[in-house]
Design a protein around this motif. Structure first.
Motif, PDB file in Angstrom:
ATOM      1  N   TYR A 256     -10.780  37.998 -19.854  1.00  0.00           N
ATOM      2  CA  TYR A 256     -10.611  39.361 -19.701  1.00  0.00           C
ATOM      3  C   TYR A 256     -11.753  40.340 -20.231  1.00  0.00           C
ATOM      4  O   TYR A 256     -12.732  39.731 -20.700  1.00  0.00           O
TER       5      TYR A 256
ATOM      6  N   TYR B 229     -13.210  44.122 -21.038  1.00  0.00           N
ATOM      7  CA  TYR B 229     -13.150  45.338 -21.777  1.00  0.00           C
ATOM      8  C   TYR B 229     -14.283  46.257 -21.884  1.00  0.00           C
ATOM      9  O   TYR B 229     -15.432  45.693 -22.073  1.00  0.00           O
TER      10      TYR B 229
ATOM     11  N   GLN C 158     -15.753  49.508 -24.307  1.00  0.00           N
ATOM     12  CA  GLN C 158     -15.558  50.059 -25.471  1.00  0.00           C
ATOM     13  C   GLN C 158     -16.579  51.195 -25.787  1.00  0.00           C
ATOM     14  O   GLN C 158     -17.756  50.795 -25.717  1.00  0.00           O
TER      15      GLN C 158
ATOM     16  N   LEU D 112     -10.319  50.125 -26.837  1.00  0.00           N
ATOM     17  CA  LEU D 112     -10.672  48.986 -25.774  1.00  0.00           C
ATOM     18  C   LEU D 112      -9.984  49.312 -24.528  1.00  0.00           C
ATOM     19  O   LEU D 112      -8.764  49.357 -24.493  1.00  0.00           O
TER      20      LEU D 112
ATOM     21  N   PHE E  22      -8.834  48.094 -20.917  1.00  0.00           N
ATOM     22  CA  PHE E  22      -8.743  47.130 -19.968  1.00  0.00           C
ATOM     23  C   PHE E  22      -9.409  47.012 -19.063  1.00  0.00           C
ATOM     24  O   PHE E  22      -9.178  48.095 -18.060  1.00  0.00           O
TER      25      PHE E  22
ATOM     26  N   GLN F 212      -8.720  41.090 -15.431  1.00  0.00           N
ATOM     27  CA  GLN F 212      -8.483  39.914 -15.861  1.00  0.00           C
ATOM     28  C   GLN F 212      -8.573  38.820 -14.851  1.00  0.00           C
ATOM     29  O   GLN F 212      -8.010  38.995 -13.744  1.00  0.00           O
TER      30      GLN F 212
ATOM     31  N   ALA G 205      -4.937  40.575 -13.044  1.00  0.00           N
ATOM     32  CA  ALA G 205      -4.430  41.797 -13.566  1.00  0.00           C
ATOM     33  C   ALA G 205      -5.840  42.698 -13.342  1.00  0.00           C
ATOM     34  O   ALA G 205      -6.721  42.263 -13.835  1.00  0.00           O
ATOM     35  N   LYS G 206      -5.453  44.078 -13.065  1.00  0.00           N
ATOM     36  CA  LYS G 206      -6.542  44.795 -12.923  1.00  0.00           C
ATOM     37  C   LYS G 206      -6.099  46.156 -13.740  1.00  0.00           C
ATOM     38  O   LYS G 206      -5.016  46.533 -13.794  1.00  0.00           O
ATOM     39  N   GLY G 207      -7.113  46.675 -14.522  1.00  0.00           N
ATOM     40  CA  GLY G 207      -6.760  48.005 -15.207  1.00  0.00           C
ATOM     41  C   GLY G 207      -7.657  49.223 -14.579  1.00  0.00           C
ATOM     42  O   GLY G 207      -7.874  49.216 -13.428  1.00  0.00           O
TER      43      GLY G 207
ATOM     44  N   LEU H 134      -6.507  46.665 -34.795  1.00  0.00           N
ATOM     45  CA  LEU H 134      -6.294  46.929 -33.583  1.00  0.00           C
ATOM     46  C   LEU H 134      -4.755  46.042 -33.334  1.00  0.00           C
ATOM     47  O   LEU H 134      -4.833  45.061 -33.582  1.00  0.00           O
TER      48      LEU H 134
ATOM     49  N   THR I  38       2.670  41.292 -16.484  1.00  0.00           N
ATOM     50  CA  THR I  38       1.742  41.204 -15.598  1.00  0.00           C
ATOM     51  C   THR I  38       0.357  40.578 -16.244  1.00  0.00           C
ATOM     52  O   THR I  38      -0.351  40.367 -15.488  1.00  0.00           O
ATOM     53  N   ASP I  39       0.666  40.111 -17.245  1.00  0.00           N
ATOM     54  CA  ASP I  39      -0.561  39.480 -18.097  1.00  0.00           C
ATOM     55  C   ASP I  39      -1.557  40.593 -18.551  1.00  0.00           C
ATOM     56  O   ASP I  39      -2.435  40.185 -19.522  1.00  0.00           O
ATOM     57  N   LYS I  40      -1.437  41.762 -18.213  1.00  0.00           N
ATOM     58  CA  LYS I  40      -2.579  42.830 -19.050  1.00  0.00           C
ATOM     59  C   LYS I  40      -2.368  42.708 -20.553  1.00  0.00           C
ATOM     60  O   LYS I  40      -1.014  42.739 -21.066  1.00  0.00           O
ATOM     61  N   LEU I  41      -3.134  42.865 -21.357  1.00  0.00           N
ATOM     62  CA  LEU I  41      -3.236  42.888 -22.471  1.00  0.00           C
ATOM     63  C   LEU I  41      -3.952  44.395 -22.755  1.00  0.00           C
ATOM     64  O   LEU I  41      -5.229  44.540 -22.773  1.00  0.00           O
TER      65      LEU I  41
ATOM     66  N   PHE J 215      -4.644  47.342 -25.506  1.00  0.00           N
ATOM     67  CA  PHE J 215      -4.897  47.631 -26.926  1.00  0.00           C
ATOM     68  C   PHE J 215      -4.662  49.170 -27.144  1.00  0.00           C
ATOM     69  O   PHE J 215      -4.693  50.029 -26.340  1.00  0.00           O
ATOM     70  N   GLY J 216      -4.064  49.331 -28.481  1.00  0.00           N
ATOM     71  CA  GLY J 216      -4.123  50.654 -28.907  1.00  0.00           C
ATOM     72  C   GLY J 216      -5.260  51.115 -29.587  1.00  0.00           C
ATOM     73  O   GLY J 216      -6.352  50.413 -29.526  1.00  0.00           O
TER      74      GLY J 216
END
Lengths: 115, 109
Positions: free
Chosen positions: A33, A35, A37, A43, A45, A48, A56-58, B87, B94-97, B99-100
């Motif tokens: 993954y 990230y 920051q 964080l 995303f 991945q 996966a895409k953020g 955190l 979908t596997d996304k991780l 975070f707050g």
């Protein structure tokens, strides 16, 4: 030590330039993954990969791209850099991408400063 | 849209003063909820994984619990070395991780 290695630790570059950040995951981990920051931010995303494939895409900008190689290390490419791209970039790896969730382990990050 | 919200944003405690941090989430198909600790300028350090409502995990002065919509991180008799940003993250189908934004904890002697 999490077992995830990121290089370089620090990077200072000028606006408009392109940089490559590298991540070596923990031995045996197939998922990587990325990230971002920013100062005092959470964080975010980016993307991945799992065993070489994008999973996966953020909120990854079009100027940014990533890939995972057959040896499972990953690179994040940032181009046409802007001042706002200055941030800590973290890579994390986890063992699995199927079934129940699996904890991810983070590297120490690359601090990118765009001047 | 998947969301992870942590509260409070910041918490100041006297050494020994117990408290709880909250993480509420809305995701499609929760596969796991994770708690991390992050020190300034460092990568997040994994603490706990929770999978289903009712589950609890403990480690030293920390205990994490999970319901269908939120998780709590209870800190019992904290010490100054517990000062960090905590955190919460959720992994969805979908596997996304995701975070707050974290709770910044300061514990004073």
């Amino acid at each position: 030590d999490s077992g995830v290695t990121q290089t370089p630790k620090h990077l200072i570059t000028a606006t408009g330039q392109r940089v490559t950040l590298r991540c070596s995951p923990r031995s045996g981990d197939l998922s990587v993954y990325w990230y971002q920051q920013s100062l005092d931010q959470g964080l975010q995303f980016l993307i991945q990969y799992y065993n070489g494939e994008e999973r996966a895409k953020g909120n990854i900008l079009e100027r940014f791209s990533a890939q995972q190689f057959p040896d499972l290390h990953s690179e994040l490419n940032l181009s046409s850099l802007e001042l706002g791209d200055s941030a800590l970039y973290f890579c994390a790896s986890s063992a699995s991408s199927a079934g129940i969730g699996t904890e991810a382990f983070f590297g120490q990050g690359t601090r990118l400063t765009v001047v | 849209e998947d969301q992870v919200t942590q509260s409070p944003e910041a918490l100041r405690l006297q050494e020994g003063e117990s408290s709880s941090l909250n993480c509420s989430y809305t995701v499609s198909g929760l596969r796991g909820l994770f708690w991390y600790r992050q020190d300034p300028g460092k990568g997040p350090e994994f603490l706990f994984t929770l999978y289903s409502a009712g589950e609890e995990k403990e480690k030293e002065r920390l205990k994490a619990t999970l319901t269908k919509k939120e998780s709590f991180l209870h800190i019992t008799a904290p010490k100054p070395e517990d000062s960090a940003t905590y955190l919460c993250a959720v992994q969805e189908y979908t596997d996304k991780l995701i975070f707050g934004t974290g709770t910044r904890l300061q514990v004073f002697p």
